[in-house]
Enzyme design. Sequence first.
Site, PDB file in Angstrom:
ATOM      1  N   HIS A  40       0.829  -1.211   0.000  1.00 38.69           N
ATOM      2  CA  HIS A  40       0.000   0.000   0.000  1.00 38.69           C
ATOM      3  C   HIS A  40       0.861   1.257   0.000  1.00 38.69           C
ATOM      4  O   HIS A  40       0.783   2.076   0.921  1.00 38.69           O
ATOM      5  CB  HIS A  40      -0.950  -0.004   1.200  1.00 38.69           C
ATOM      6  CG  HIS A  40      -2.123  -0.920   1.005  1.00 38.69           C
ATOM      7  ND1 HIS A  40      -2.740  -1.581   2.030  1.00 38.69           N
ATOM      8  CD2 HIS A  40      -2.766  -1.280  -0.124  1.00 38.69           C
ATOM      9  CE1 HIS A  40      -3.731  -2.303   1.541  1.00 38.69           C
ATOM     10  NE2 HIS A  40      -3.760  -2.147   0.239  1.00 38.69           N
ATOM     11  N   HIS A  72       0.175  -9.653   1.272  1.00 41.46           N
ATOM     12  CA  HIS A  72      -1.165 -10.026   1.764  1.00 41.46           C
ATOM     13  C   HIS A  72      -1.563 -11.438   1.350  1.00 41.46           C
ATOM     14  O   HIS A  72      -2.554 -11.975   1.825  1.00 41.46           O
ATOM     15  CB  HIS A  72      -2.236  -9.112   1.150  1.00 41.46           C
ATOM     16  CG  HIS A  72      -2.199  -7.720   1.645  1.00 41.46           C
ATOM     17  ND1 HIS A  72      -1.823  -7.384   2.917  1.00 41.46           N
ATOM     18  CD2 HIS A  72      -2.530  -6.550   1.037  1.00 41.46           C
ATOM     19  CE1 HIS A  72      -1.914  -6.069   3.057  1.00 41.46           C
ATOM     20  NE2 HIS A  72      -2.326  -5.542   1.933  1.00 41.46           N
ATOM     21  N   CYS A  94       3.609 -12.895   3.023  1.00 41.03           N
ATOM     22  CA  CYS A  94       4.295 -12.845   4.318  1.00 41.03           C
ATOM     23  C   CYS A  94       4.119 -14.198   5.020  1.00 41.03           C
ATOM     24  O   CYS A  94       3.008 -14.740   5.051  1.00 41.03           O
ATOM     25  CB  CYS A  94       3.695 -11.735   5.181  1.00 41.03           C
ATOM     26  SG  CYS A  94       4.408 -11.701   6.820  1.00 41.03           S
ATOM     27  N   GLU A 124      -6.169  -9.499   2.330  1.00 42.12           N
ATOM     28  CA  GLU A 124      -5.542 -10.567   3.131  1.00 42.12           C
ATOM     29  C   GLU A 124      -6.607 -11.533   3.651  1.00 42.12           C
ATOM     30  O   GLU A 124      -6.450 -12.755   3.591  1.00 42.12           O
ATOM     31  CB  GLU A 124      -4.771  -9.963   4.319  1.00 42.12           C
ATOM     32  CG  GLU A 124      -4.127 -11.045   5.197  1.00 42.12           C
ATOM     33  CD  GLU A 124      -3.647 -10.513   6.548  1.00 42.12           C
ATOM     34  OE1 GLU A 124      -3.060  -9.416   6.592  1.00 42.12           O
ATOM     35  OE2 GLU A 124      -3.861 -11.217   7.553  1.00 42.12           O
ATOM     36  N   THR A 160      -3.865 -10.858  10.353  1.00 44.15           N
ATOM     37  CA  THR A 160      -2.608 -10.633  11.096  1.00 44.15           C
ATOM     38  C   THR A 160      -2.534  -9.284  11.810  1.00 44.15           C
ATOM     39  O   THR A 160      -1.792  -9.141  12.773  1.00 44.15           O
ATOM     40  CB  THR A 160      -1.404 -10.738  10.139  1.00 44.15           C
ATOM     41  OG1 THR A 160      -1.604  -9.841   9.042  1.00 44.15           O
ATOM     42  CG2 THR A 160      -1.202 -12.138   9.621  1.00 44.15           C
ATOM     43  N   SER A 216      -3.251   3.136   2.909  1.00 41.66           N
ATOM     44  CA  SER A 216      -2.681   2.158   3.848  1.00 41.66           C
ATOM     45  C   SER A 216      -3.433   2.224   5.175  1.00 41.66           C
ATOM     46  O   SER A 216      -3.369   3.224   5.899  1.00 41.66           O
ATOM     47  CB  SER A 216      -1.197   2.475   4.054  1.00 41.66           C
ATOM     48  OG  SER A 216      -0.758   1.947   5.289  1.00 41.66           O
ATOM     49  N   ASN A 218      -2.916   0.673   7.969  1.00 38.52           N
ATOM     50  CA  ASN A 218      -2.103   0.767   9.191  1.00 38.52           C
ATOM     51  C   ASN A 218      -1.538   2.178   9.368  1.00 38.52           C
ATOM     52  O   ASN A 218      -1.389   2.647  10.489  1.00 38.52           O
ATOM     53  CB  ASN A 218      -1.041  -0.337   9.232  1.00 38.52           C
ATOM     54  CG  ASN A 218       0.192  -0.017   8.422  1.00 38.52           C
ATOM     55  OD1 ASN A 218       1.081   0.682   8.890  1.00 38.52           O
ATOM     56  ND2 ASN A 218       0.257  -0.519   7.193  1.00 38.52           N
ATOM     57  N   SER A 260       4.201   0.126   5.368  1.00 37.78           N
ATOM     58  CA  SER A 260       4.453   0.013   3.925  1.00 37.78           C
ATOM     59  C   SER A 260       5.113   1.282   3.363  1.00 37.78           C
ATOM     60  O   SER A 260       5.048   1.531   2.169  1.00 37.78           O
ATOM     61  CB  SER A 260       3.133  -0.287   3.203  1.00 37.78           C
ATOM     62  OG  SER A 260       2.129   0.577   3.650  1.00 37.78           O
TER      63      SER A 260
HETATM   64  S1  SF4 Z   1       2.302  -6.524   9.267  1.00 39.90           S
HETATM   65 FE1  SF4 Z   1       3.111  -8.497   9.969  1.00 39.90          FE
HETATM   66  S2  SF4 Z   1       1.885 -10.003   8.851  1.00 39.90           S
HETATM   67 FE2  SF4 Z   1       1.597  -8.078   7.781  1.00 39.90          FE
HETATM   68  S3  SF4 Z   1       3.150  -8.097   6.195  1.00 39.90           S
HETATM   69 FE3  SF4 Z   1       4.044  -7.045   7.970  1.00 39.90          FE
HETATM   70  S4  SF4 Z   1       5.160  -8.662   9.083  1.00 39.90           S
HETATM   71 FE4  SF4 Z   1       3.724  -9.679   7.669  1.00 39.90          FE
END
Ligand code: SF4
EC number: 1.17.7.4
Length: 282
Positions: A40, A72, A94, A124, A160, A216, A218, A260
């Site tokens: 992202h 993802h 991942c 994901e 995750t 993104s 996160n 990211s």
């Molecule tokens: S946040 Fe964690 S699960 Fe997601 S890609 Fe990064 S290391 Fe992997």
Amino acid sequence: MKIILAKQAGFCFGVKRATQIAFEAAGKGGKTFTLGPIIHSPQVVQKLEEMGVKALENVAGMDEGTIIIRSHGAASDELEEAVRKQLDILDATCPFVKKAQEHVKNLSNSGYDVVVVGDADHPEVQGIVSYATGKVYVVASGEEAVNLPKMGKIGVVAQTTQSFENLRHVVDACLVKGGEIRVFHTICDATAVRQEEAKKLASQVDCMVVIGGYNSANTKRLAEVSAEIQPRTHHIEMAQQLDPAWFEGVKIVGITAGASTPKWIIDEVLEQIESIAKDKNR
Ligand code: SF4
């Protein structure tokens, strides 16, 4: 003006690995694509495009070349189609996501109905769900899990990036839904660690800059948790978006970045803020 960069700013392990795989493949030339945007970060996606690696929505239009699976992961039928078409597959899923996919597959094959804790619209989660061979439900919260039907054997896994607390609420709700329950802790702490650090940093500074793609999740969450503590929080994608007016009267500025966000963008932002600080001190 003092500048503090969060220790955990930027790429997590899975994103770093996927990006490395993609750029290495791009450097080799040939027909190479990613299945969806690799991460992202519009800037990373654009760089890859400039190197000839485009993002495809699916492999339907491909009949040769290399397909890179993003961090993802991908839906199982999409992977099967890539195998059937004899495409070269570079799997950058991942390992933490892969583990969740494997648990779903094994639970399903052992007769468990599967409950996935997460956001049903997230790629994901859609990938994880696709590994179920029997019944599978996606719930975002404990409140949603209350509406699940009665089941025999229940297997629970989580997206995750979910919080441990949310997983626990869903498990609580599932306890009264079936006779047997198996829970797999598939949460990766990369997101939680970044959020905790952002909260701590936000409480020590006069202004926060959060760097990362507007798409993104996160990064958006990082900006939200930071803004709850420090209202002078600014979410940017690129250094060019910095406004010197944001730093009026600021003695300490904190910087963090989503999982990211590439290092080169963080470095550009740092340089730009350093230059704004120098101008202020003149
Ligand atoms: S946040 Fe964690 S699960 Fe997601 S890609 Fe990064 S290391 Fe992997």
